[in-house]
Design a protein around this motif. Structure first.
Motif, PDB file in Angstrom:
ATOM      1  N   LEU A  18     -44.881  13.246   9.634  1.00 38.51           N
ATOM      2  CA  LEU A  18     -43.725  13.496   9.288  1.00 38.51           C
ATOM      3  C   LEU A  18     -43.933  14.857   8.389  1.00 38.51           C
ATOM      4  O   LEU A  18     -43.433  16.072   8.558  1.00 38.51           O
ATOM      5  CB  LEU A  18     -42.983  12.680   8.733  1.00 38.51           C
ATOM      6  CG  LEU A  18     -42.233  11.650   9.778  1.00 38.51           C
ATOM      7  CD1 LEU A  18     -41.548  10.488   8.972  1.00 38.51           C
ATOM      8  CD2 LEU A  18     -41.263  12.045  10.724  1.00 38.51           C
ATOM      9  N   THR A 224     -36.974   7.288   7.857  1.00 38.04           N
ATOM     10  CA  THR A 224     -38.052   7.337   8.828  1.00 38.04           C
ATOM     11  C   THR A 224     -39.477   7.314   8.220  1.00 38.04           C
ATOM     12  O   THR A 224     -39.527   7.852   7.030  1.00 38.04           O
ATOM     13  CB  THR A 224     -37.904   8.670   9.717  1.00 38.04           C
ATOM     14  OG1 THR A 224     -36.488   8.401  10.376  1.00 38.04           O
ATOM     15  CG2 THR A 224     -38.890   8.514  10.857  1.00 38.04           C
ATOM     16  N   SER A 246     -32.387  -1.060  11.003  1.00 40.04           N
ATOM     17  CA  SER A 246     -32.533   0.161  10.510  1.00 40.04           C
ATOM     18  C   SER A 246     -31.953   1.305  11.273  1.00 40.04           C
ATOM     19  O   SER A 246     -31.371   2.272  10.598  1.00 40.04           O
ATOM     20  CB  SER A 246     -34.222   0.522  10.379  1.00 40.04           C
ATOM     21  OG  SER A 246     -34.846  -0.415   9.804  1.00 40.04           O
ATOM     22  N   GLU A 247     -32.496   1.385  12.464  1.00 40.92           N
ATOM     23  CA  GLU A 247     -31.901   2.482  13.360  1.00 40.92           C
ATOM     24  C   GLU A 247     -30.519   2.321  13.660  1.00 40.92           C
ATOM     25  O   GLU A 247     -29.801   3.263  13.901  1.00 40.92           O
ATOM     26  CB  GLU A 247     -32.696   2.523  14.629  1.00 40.92           C
ATOM     27  CG  GLU A 247     -34.175   2.720  14.565  1.00 40.92           C
ATOM     28  CD  GLU A 247     -34.778   3.077  15.834  1.00 40.92           C
ATOM     29  OE1 GLU A 247     -34.149   3.033  16.789  1.00 40.92           O
ATOM     30  OE2 GLU A 247     -36.047   3.351  15.482  1.00 40.92           O
ATOM     31  N   LYS A 252     -31.353   7.230  13.088  1.00 36.21           N
ATOM     32  CA  LYS A 252     -32.365   8.063  13.172  1.00 36.21           C
ATOM     33  C   LYS A 252     -33.816   7.001  13.645  1.00 36.21           C
ATOM     34  O   LYS A 252     -33.719   5.713  13.274  1.00 36.21           O
ATOM     35  CB  LYS A 252     -32.842   8.440  12.000  1.00 36.21           C
ATOM     36  CG  LYS A 252     -31.538   9.749  11.575  1.00 36.21           C
ATOM     37  CD  LYS A 252     -32.089  10.266  10.115  1.00 36.21           C
ATOM     38  CE  LYS A 252     -30.710  11.055   9.414  1.00 36.21           C
ATOM     39  NZ  LYS A 252     -31.142  11.672   8.137  1.00 36.21           N
ATOM     40  N   PRO A 253     -34.879   7.350  13.999  1.00 41.84           N
ATOM     41  CA  PRO A 253     -35.934   6.823  14.389  1.00 41.84           C
ATOM     42  C   PRO A 253     -36.310   6.050  13.265  1.00 41.84           C
ATOM     43  O   PRO A 253     -36.618   6.769  12.138  1.00 41.84           O
ATOM     44  CB  PRO A 253     -37.055   7.741  15.011  1.00 41.84           C
ATOM     45  CG  PRO A 253     -36.277   8.919  15.577  1.00 41.84           C
ATOM     46  CD  PRO A 253     -35.085   8.907  14.463  1.00 41.84           C
ATOM     47  N   PHE A 254     -36.807   4.900  13.265  1.00 42.50           N
ATOM     48  CA  PHE A 254     -37.283   4.120  11.836  1.00 42.50           C
ATOM     49  C   PHE A 254     -38.668   4.405  11.691  1.00 42.50           C
ATOM     50  O   PHE A 254     -39.175   4.598  10.716  1.00 42.50           O
ATOM     51  CB  PHE A 254     -36.968   2.601  12.171  1.00 42.50           C
ATOM     52  CG  PHE A 254     -37.506   1.690  11.110  1.00 42.50           C
ATOM     53  CD1 PHE A 254     -37.242   1.964   9.804  1.00 42.50           C
ATOM     54  CD2 PHE A 254     -37.922   0.533  11.361  1.00 42.50           C
ATOM     55  CE1 PHE A 254     -37.773   1.234   8.787  1.00 42.50           C
ATOM     56  CE2 PHE A 254     -38.404  -0.467  10.217  1.00 42.50           C
ATOM     57  CZ  PHE A 254     -38.287  -0.051   9.018  1.00 42.50           C
ATOM     58  N   VAL A 255     -39.694   4.286  12.741  1.00 42.59           N
ATOM     59  CA  VAL A 255     -40.917   4.367  12.751  1.00 42.59           C
ATOM     60  C   VAL A 255     -41.556   5.112  13.749  1.00 42.59           C
ATOM     61  O   VAL A 255     -41.125   4.852  15.061  1.00 42.59           O
ATOM     62  CB  VAL A 255     -41.752   2.864  12.702  1.00 42.59           C
ATOM     63  CG1 VAL A 255     -43.133   2.916  12.717  1.00 42.59           C
ATOM     64  CG2 VAL A 255     -41.102   2.167  11.415  1.00 42.59           C
ATOM     65  N   TYR A 256     -42.525   6.075  13.616  1.00 44.83           N
ATOM     66  CA  TYR A 256     -42.949   7.062  14.787  1.00 44.83           C
ATOM     67  C   TYR A 256     -44.402   6.059  15.408  1.00 44.83           C
ATOM     68  O   TYR A 256     -44.731   6.215  16.588  1.00 44.83           O
ATOM     69  CB  TYR A 256     -43.375   8.093  14.092  1.00 44.83           C
ATOM     70  CG  TYR A 256     -42.188   9.220  14.124  1.00 44.83           C
ATOM     71  CD1 TYR A 256     -41.380   9.433  15.353  1.00 44.83           C
ATOM     72  CD2 TYR A 256     -41.730   9.785  13.033  1.00 44.83           C
ATOM     73  CE1 TYR A 256     -40.333  10.172  15.600  1.00 44.83           C
ATOM     74  CE2 TYR A 256     -40.758  10.722  13.215  1.00 44.83           C
ATOM     75  CZ  TYR A 256     -39.969  10.884  14.501  1.00 44.83           C
ATOM     76  OH  TYR A 256     -38.796  11.722  14.373  1.00 44.83           O
TER      77      TYR A 256
END
Length: 472
Positions: A18, A224, A246-247, A252-256
């Motif tokens: 990120l 994120t 979380s989402e 928003k995306p929590f983990v990529y």
């Protein structure tokens, strides 16, 4: 380029953080209710390998690993032990850290405890209620999974058997029948009597397991993060529920990148108390040593099951000791090296960059430590071949530097070079050398045996006697 297998997409992906040059990692840590078994530590070591590799590749890494010190298990077992929840979990938290040190696992940036983050859990529950994703029932707060269309995207779960609106209070449940899960649980009269409760607008509550990690991760990194690690057994329901919470709250995306380690089994069977094949880390470390256990874990890719047996551990020990012997011999040769050139010098200097590239490529391929260990053994063979005839200080220095770099990335030989040989042993070594010079071979052999009985061996080299501690 670094490629990581992402559980979310079920494929390897080129990693991009990120924030350029920085990586955020949240790791599911221990639930501190008993002695962690060796399977738990395999997962913790997997995370350590990720951190060491990322740092080797030039990233600045922040790792956060939680301590689950309040959940169904800690409450249950602290009661059975007749102890307060805090006193009970403090004992096993200390044991957890001892285990990290046994395996030379680097400490995380922080270790947040669930009990220190309950206010955030209450706030998250309220936010989810406001969004229609949670509801109150009997003083407990439940997540409404039908309100989150992406539920199941991590575990790829089959929803044919789902019962919409059915609530489940236990933290772990049948993966084939997901239900609305508890975010916060109404404290029982017994829990209230023991002081295990927190005040809320819904009454006295205590957190469920799943909400804990969502809050501690987002408190540490925001909505994120780059990487979340854990064992494959956490994919459902725990990590699936983390995503939903979380989402659902942030949008928003929590983990990529989701990274999961496979199970450790014992001689083809799952570890269990009933089978009598469950081992704690101290038991195995007493038998083989912490670095041998670490090496054993490194020798199997984190996404493959590790089938533990005494034969497997012995093989790992032998391979580890061969690598350590090369390091010892390099250190000894460096002490008496010279600047003279040897025919083998250019050959070795040409080979080292290629070996280093292979090592890096192995780790960039989804943290392939078994392949990296194979490259390490190639370097060991190259060093041993050079030690037979070449003694150039510059070449030995480059060999030693690369050897140390590989060992540091893999977390091995942390104590190498730190131990001094005791005076009484060195006196025997000197007396043996005098006997050898006088060609008193029987006396020399007697001294060798005496030295061996004290736990040391002597190697005769062109540079003199190389004394090393015997590794058992």
């Amino acid at each position: 380029m670094l490629q990581i297998y992402n559980t979310l997409t079920r494929k390897k992906e080129i990693f991009k953080s990120l924030k350029e040059g920085e990586v955020s990692i949240y790791a599911c840590g221990p639930t501190v209710y008993n002695m962690p078994h060796i399977g738990n530590y395999r997962t913790f070591l997997m995370t350590d390998n990720l951190v060491r590799t990322l740092e080797y590749l030039g990233y600045k890494v922040k790792l956060v690993m939680n301590i689950t010190d309040i959940d169904d298990k800690t409450i249950r077992d602290s009661k059975a032990a007749g102890m307060s929840l805090k006193d009970f979990t403090d004992i096993y938290t200390a044991e957890f850290f001892k285990g990290l040190d046994m395996l030379n696992i680097k400490r995380a940036s922080t270790y947040p405890r669930a009990t220190e983050n309950v206010d955030g859990m209450i706030e998250l529950a309220q936010k989810l209620i406001d969004k229609g994703l949670a509801y109150e029932k009997g003083g407990s707060i439940y997540y409404r999974i039908s309100g989150f269309p992406d539920y199941g995207k991590l575990s790829k779960i089959d929803f044919d058997n789902i019962i919409i609106g059915a609530s489940v209070d236990v933290d772990e449940y049948d993966k084939d029948n997901p239900r609305d899960f508890a975010l916060l649980k109404a404290s029982t009269p017994e829990e209230i009597e023991r002081g295990i409760y927190y005040e809320s607008i819904w009454g006295k509550i205590r957190p469920g397991w799943h909400i804990e990690c969502s809050v501690m991760a987002m408190n540490s990194f925001g909505p994120t993060l780059d990487i979340h690690t854990g064992g494959v057994d956490l994919i459902f329901p725990h990590h699936e529920n983390e995503i939903a919470q979380s989402e659902g709250a942030t949008g928003k995306p929590f983990v990529y990148n989701w990274v999961h380690g496979e199970h450790l089994i014992v001689e083809g069977e799952k570890m269990s108390k009933s089978r009598g094949n469950m081992f704690t880390l101290p038991e195995i470390v007493r038998k083989y040593g912490g670095e041998v256990v670490r090496f054993m874990f490194l020798s199997v890719h984190y996404r493959k099951k590790l089938d533990y047996s005494d034969a497997f551990a012995e093989n790992a020990k032998n391979n580890y000791l061969r690598l350590k012997e090369t390091l010892d011999n390099l250190e000894f040769a460096l002490a008496s090296a010279e600047d003279a050139a040897y025919p083998e010098d250019s050959e070795v200097l040409k080979a080292l960059p290629e070996i280093e590239n292979h090592f890096r490529e192995a780790l960039e391929d989804d943290f392939n430590t078994p392949k990296a260990v194979t490259v390490f053994r190639d370097l060991s063979r190259t060093a041993n071949k050079y030690l037979e005839s070449g003694k150039n200080r510059q070449v030995l220095g480059k060999l030693y530097s690369l050897y140390r770099q590989f060992s540091d990335v893999l977390g091995l030989f942390a104590e190498a070079g730190k131990e001094e040989i005791p005076e009484n042993v060195m006196k025997l070594v000197e007396e043996r050398e005098a006997a050898r010079k006088n060609k008193e071979w029987a006396i020399s052999d007697a001294f060798r045996e005496k030295i061996k009985s004290l736990g040391y061996i002597v190697q005769d080299t062109k540079e003199g006697q190389n004394v090393k501690k015997v590794e058992y």
